[in-house]
Design an enzyme around this catalytic site. Structure first.
Site, mmCIF file in Angstrom:
data_model
loop_
_atom_site.group_PDB
_atom_site.id
_atom_site.type_symbol
_atom_site.label_atom_id
_atom_site.label_comp_id
_atom_site.label_asym_id
_atom_site.label_seq_id
_atom_site.Cartn_x
_atom_site.Cartn_y
_atom_site.Cartn_z
ATOM 1 N N PRO A 1 -1.386 -20.675 13.318
ATOM 2 C CA PRO A 1 -2.562 -21.384 13.835
ATOM 3 C C PRO A 1 -3.612 -20.497 14.495
ATOM 4 O O PRO A 1 -3.855 -20.567 15.710
ATOM 5 C CB PRO A 1 -1.950 -22.358 14.843
ATOM 6 C CG PRO A 1 -0.734 -21.652 15.351
ATOM 7 C CD PRO A 1 -0.197 -20.891 14.162
ATOM 8 N N CYS A 2 -4.299 -19.697 13.683
ATOM 9 C CA CYS A 2 -5.365 -18.861 14.233
ATOM 10 C C CYS A 2 -6.543 -19.708 14.708
ATOM 11 O O CYS A 2 -7.413 -19.203 15.437
ATOM 12 C CB CYS A 2 -5.813 -17.822 13.213
ATOM 13 S SG CYS A 2 -6.360 -18.496 11.636
#
Length: 278
Positions: A246-247
């Site tokens: 989850p950047c």
């Protein structure tokens, strides 16, 4: 400035040299850059980063070697540029550190089978791809043609095949994660290709809870490189597994969203959905 903060900055300066430029430097040279004796430097380095400076240097050289090979350079040139004394040493390091021969590093995944499938999601279209070891790509786009071309660019020599019915179940889990924020019952196995530093950043991203965010500077401190927000942002941009890694949970220091490889609107939609569920 507190002594611990000064130590972290001195060590980070030495690390940036090792990770971003001077691949011929040794541990004594790094210690000099940080302003410490070799023995004191090694103790501080292990305390702050949980790894010896010698091992970090070796990983940095492997990273650089792999990057050069993937860019089309020959083994001899890549070994010299990465600071290895000989091609044989670089060959052994690639085998030990990356689990593959240099010839395969530069081949675009030649001889490897990659299964993939696409589906619609609330962000457009998503492609999920996997090797026998785990997910190697989760790509977002507006059309199947766009994301299939992206997969081909990432793995030009791989045998890319449509996934079977069992694989579609994996695709469905990723779609549910995107659309509803529903985590898979078991962690999806990953086979992400990147440098040691990139993989460290990607692992740290997976520790950020849904509904929460970090700044790039905060993430840099978490991975042991305070002052390297730009390098962390670049690693986030290189993330090959959207949402699964989850950047999108990393934002700018000024409160803005910052960048996002798959479009800022998608980043905003993901964050809004996660905050609704908290």
């Amino acid at each position: 400035m507190h002594n611990a903060d000064r130590q972290a900055q001195n060590l980070a300066r030495a690390l940036r040299t090792a990770a971003e430029g001077d691949f011929d430097i040794d541990v004594a040279g790094l210690a000099g850059l940080a302003g410490y004796s070799s023995g004191h430097f090694q103790r501080l380095f292990r305390h702050h980063f949980g790894i010896s400076p010698g091992r970090f240097l070796r990983h940095s050289r492997i990273d650089r070697f792999a990057q050069l090979l993937r860019s089309g350079h020959g083994v001899t040139h890549a070994a010299a540029e990465a600071g290895f004394g000989s091609s044989s040493r670089a060959h052994q390091a690639a085998q030990d550190g990356l689990g593959m021969k240099p010839s395969k590093l530069g081949s675009g995944a030649e001889g490897e089978t990659i299964r993939f499938a696409t589906a619609g999601c609330r962000l457009g279209r998503v492609l999920v791809a996997a090797t026998a070891k785990g997910l190697c790509a989760v790509l977002l786009g507006e059309s199947d043609e766009e994301i299939e071309l992206e997969l081909a660019r990432r793995f030009p020599q791989a045998d890319r095949r449509s996934g079977d019915s069992a694989f579609v179940e994996t695709l469905d889990q990723v779609v549910k994660l995107i659309d509803r924020g529903r985590q898979p019952s078991e962690a999806l196995p990953l086979d992400l290709r990147g440098t040691v530093f990139q993989r460290k950043v990607w692992a740290a991203l997976q520790q950020i809870p849904a509904g929460e965010t970090l700044t790039y500077g905060e993430l840099a401190r978490r991975v042991g490189l305070p002052g390297s927000a730009r390098a962390v942002a670049q690693a986030c941009g290189a993330n090959p597994a959207a949402v699964v890694v989850p950047c999108h949970r990393v934002v700018a220091a000024d409160g803005g969203l910052g960048g996002y490889r798959w479009g800022i609107e998608k980043k905003q939609a993901l964050l809004e959905r996660e905050r609704m569920d908290v």
